[in-house]
Design a protein around this motif. Sequence first.
Motif, mmCIF file in Angstrom:
data_model
loop_
_atom_site.group_PDB
_atom_site.id
_atom_site.type_symbol
_atom_site.label_atom_id
_atom_site.label_comp_id
_atom_site.label_asym_id
_atom_site.label_seq_id
_atom_site.Cartn_x
_atom_site.Cartn_y
_atom_site.Cartn_z
ATOM 1 N N UNK B 57 0.831 -1.209 0.000
ATOM 2 C CA UNK B 57 0.000 0.000 0.000
ATOM 3 C C UNK B 57 0.868 1.262 0.000
ATOM 4 N N UNK B 58 2.145 1.120 0.403
ATOM 5 C CA UNK B 58 3.026 2.290 0.488
ATOM 6 C C UNK B 58 3.448 2.744 -0.912
ATOM 7 N N UNK B 59 3.166 4.014 -1.234
ATOM 8 C CA UNK B 59 3.474 4.459 -2.613
ATOM 9 C C UNK B 59 4.947 4.376 -2.977
ATOM 10 N N UNK B 60 5.856 4.617 -2.006
ATOM 11 C CA UNK B 60 7.286 4.572 -2.359
ATOM 12 C C UNK B 60 7.731 3.148 -2.685
ATOM 13 N N UNK B 61 7.177 2.192 -1.958
ATOM 14 C CA UNK B 61 7.521 0.792 -2.254
ATOM 15 C C UNK B 61 6.911 0.386 -3.601
ATOM 16 N N UNK B 62 5.688 0.886 -3.841
ATOM 17 C CA UNK B 62 5.068 0.589 -5.142
ATOM 18 C C UNK B 62 5.954 1.108 -6.278
ATOM 19 N N UNK B 63 6.386 2.385 -6.111
ATOM 20 C CA UNK B 63 7.238 2.988 -7.156
ATOM 21 C C UNK B 63 8.528 2.189 -7.312
ATOM 22 N N UNK B 64 9.111 1.794 -6.179
ATOM 23 C CA UNK B 64 10.372 1.031 -6.210
ATOM 24 C C UNK B 64 10.186 -0.285 -6.965
ATOM 25 N N UNK B 65 9.109 -1.002 -6.641
ATOM 26 C CA UNK B 65 8.886 -2.303 -7.281
ATOM 27 C C UNK B 65 8.561 -2.154 -8.768
ATOM 28 N N UNK B 66 7.771 -1.124 -9.074
ATOM 29 C CA UNK B 66 7.434 -0.904 -10.495
ATOM 30 C C UNK B 66 8.713 -0.614 -11.281
ATOM 31 N N UNK B 67 9.572 0.237 -10.688
ATOM 32 C CA UNK B 67 10.813 0.566 -11.392
ATOM 33 C C UNK B 67 11.740 -0.649 -11.501
ATOM 34 N N UNK B 68 11.735 -1.480 -10.475
ATOM 35 C CA UNK B 68 12.560 -2.707 -10.556
ATOM 36 C C UNK B 68 12.066 -3.616 -11.684
ATOM 37 N N UNK B 69 10.753 -3.729 -11.787
ATOM 38 C CA UNK B 69 10.190 -4.550 -12.873
ATOM 39 C C UNK B 69 10.561 -3.931 -14.219
ATOM 40 N N UNK B 70 10.450 -2.602 -14.303
ATOM 41 C CA UNK B 70 10.801 -1.927 -15.563
ATOM 42 C C UNK B 70 12.287 -2.120 -15.886
ATOM 43 N N UNK B 71 13.119 -2.132 -14.829
ATOM 44 C CA UNK B 71 14.551 -2.384 -15.037
ATOM 45 C C UNK B 71 14.762 -3.770 -15.623
ATOM 46 N N UNK B 72 14.020 -4.744 -15.080
ATOM 47 C CA UNK B 72 14.118 -6.116 -15.603
ATOM 48 C C UNK B 72 13.733 -6.147 -17.081
ATOM 49 N N UNK B 105 17.273 5.894 -9.089
ATOM 50 C CA UNK B 105 18.099 6.551 -8.068
ATOM 51 C C UNK B 105 17.348 7.710 -7.425
ATOM 52 N N UNK B 106 16.688 8.508 -8.270
ATOM 53 C CA UNK B 106 15.943 9.670 -7.757
ATOM 54 C C UNK B 106 14.811 9.195 -6.842
ATOM 55 N N UNK B 107 14.091 8.167 -7.292
ATOM 56 C CA UNK B 107 12.967 7.639 -6.491
ATOM 57 C C UNK B 107 13.460 7.129 -5.138
ATOM 58 N N UNK B 108 14.599 6.452 -5.152
ATOM 59 C CA UNK B 108 15.124 5.901 -3.892
ATOM 60 C C UNK B 108 15.563 7.030 -2.952
ATOM 61 N N UNK B 109 16.123 8.092 -3.533
ATOM 62 C CA UNK B 109 16.523 9.229 -2.688
ATOM 63 C C UNK B 109 15.293 9.899 -2.074
ATOM 64 N N UNK B 110 14.238 10.030 -2.897
ATOM 65 C CA UNK B 110 12.994 10.633 -2.395
ATOM 66 C C UNK B 110 12.379 9.743 -1.307
ATOM 67 N N UNK B 111 12.430 8.430 -1.534
ATOM 68 C CA UNK B 111 11.882 7.494 -0.546
ATOM 69 C C UNK B 111 12.670 7.600 0.765
ATOM 70 N N UNK B 112 13.968 7.763 0.633
ATOM 71 C CA UNK B 112 14.827 7.896 1.821
ATOM 72 C C UNK B 112 14.474 9.179 2.571
ATOM 73 N N UNK B 113 14.240 10.257 1.813
ATOM 74 C CA UNK B 113 13.870 11.550 2.391
ATOM 75 C C UNK B 113 12.520 11.462 3.102
ATOM 76 N N UNK B 114 11.632 10.654 2.501
ATOM 77 C CA UNK B 114 10.273 10.525 3.064
ATOM 78 C C UNK B 114 10.223 9.551 4.243
ATOM 79 N N UNK B 115 11.319 8.821 4.459
ATOM 80 C CA UNK B 115 11.352 7.791 5.510
ATOM 81 C C UNK B 115 11.556 8.469 6.878
#
Lengths: 183, 211
Positions: B57-72, B105-115
């Motif tokens: 349900x967490x949007x940052x994790x959703x974004x992270x997983x979506x981007x990981x899938x896109x990376x794959x 990288x940007x998403x992970x930095x934002x997620x870190x900032x939001x943590x």
Amino acid sequence: MPEQVDSLTLLMQKALAGDKGAYAEALRLTAQLLRPYLSKRLNAASEVDDLLQEILISMHKARHTYDGQRPFKPWVFAIARFRLQDHLRAHYADPLRHAVDWDEIEETREADVTETAIRYESITAQIGQLPEKQAAILQLLHQEGYTAREVGERLGMKESAVKVAAHRAYKVLRKLLDREWKK
Amino acid sequence: MEKVDALVERLAQDTLPLRPAPHPYKLGLSWLLGAAAYLVISLVVSGVRPDWLQQLQHPWLQAELILLVLMCVSTALSAAVLAFPDMHQRGWLTRVPLVLFGVFGVIMLLAWHADQPPAPLPIHSFECTLSILAAALLPAAWVVYTLRRYASTHVRRAGSTALLFAFSVGALWLRLHEVNDSVMHVILWHYLPMIAVGWLGLSVGQKWLRW
């Protein structure tokens, strides 16, 4: 050029369908297409020939990656560039690329030292004007037929010093002879 | 010149039918389907984190997983394109993973900032990198082995992309398996090693993909 590339694409389509004649023609045209490309980038003609053969073999090995549906030229030039880079990398990685085969040089130098167009006997007067050591070296080399190494051993000199002395003697002799011929 | 003519004659006689290479999209898709099956099996064997439904349900994790899938997806297609001497004339595809990595990288930095407040760091550290590497071994071996059947003329990039694909699969598996909410830990031990893996892939490509 585009007409040739188009015809190459057509030939490759036929070749992929199993037409041996079309394939041979495609390989021949490819060789013609690549030769100027390689000649511009390599010095020796033998290198161009060797690399061209290597590229044709690579093209043959990789022909299953060409489907005949896309332009042929980018495909074949990618292979050519790849093999050329390989060749240049190997060339520049070779620490001996500037090395000279000393055996060849030795042969040449000895030939220069011992073989002259003028017979020794016809220029004894001019040889007599040379310093004693140079005259002795020329006598041993040209009258008695010793090699530079043997002359060195007899006179207690290094082989290279014998050659240098002989070259200096030739220079002086050339000047002396020029002067006499001008008279 | 005579030698070239003789070679042409010889090669022209050797027209044994070769199995044509598949279209790169088809090749990439086969890797993706294989990776998906591998991921499902791995998760069945190792288990999904118990709170996965809640965490998703967490949007940052959703974004992270979506981007990981896109990376794959992007690395699989990119490696497939790189298997062809002319990159199947779709060279642009090989730049997509780089762009995605930047966005990631940007998403992970934002997620870190939001943590805030930051989730506690787990006790373990490099073990995660090792787990991802272990999970990535099989997909990496498979993709590199398949690439060797074709004719890449960009062997270093192909090797790097292949290993990034495998590492992304491993990272996706660990993210769904490990009970861990520390963004800092994930950046340090899950995703930063990606750079080293990409670097290692250059050498793998140079060594294993030459033909």
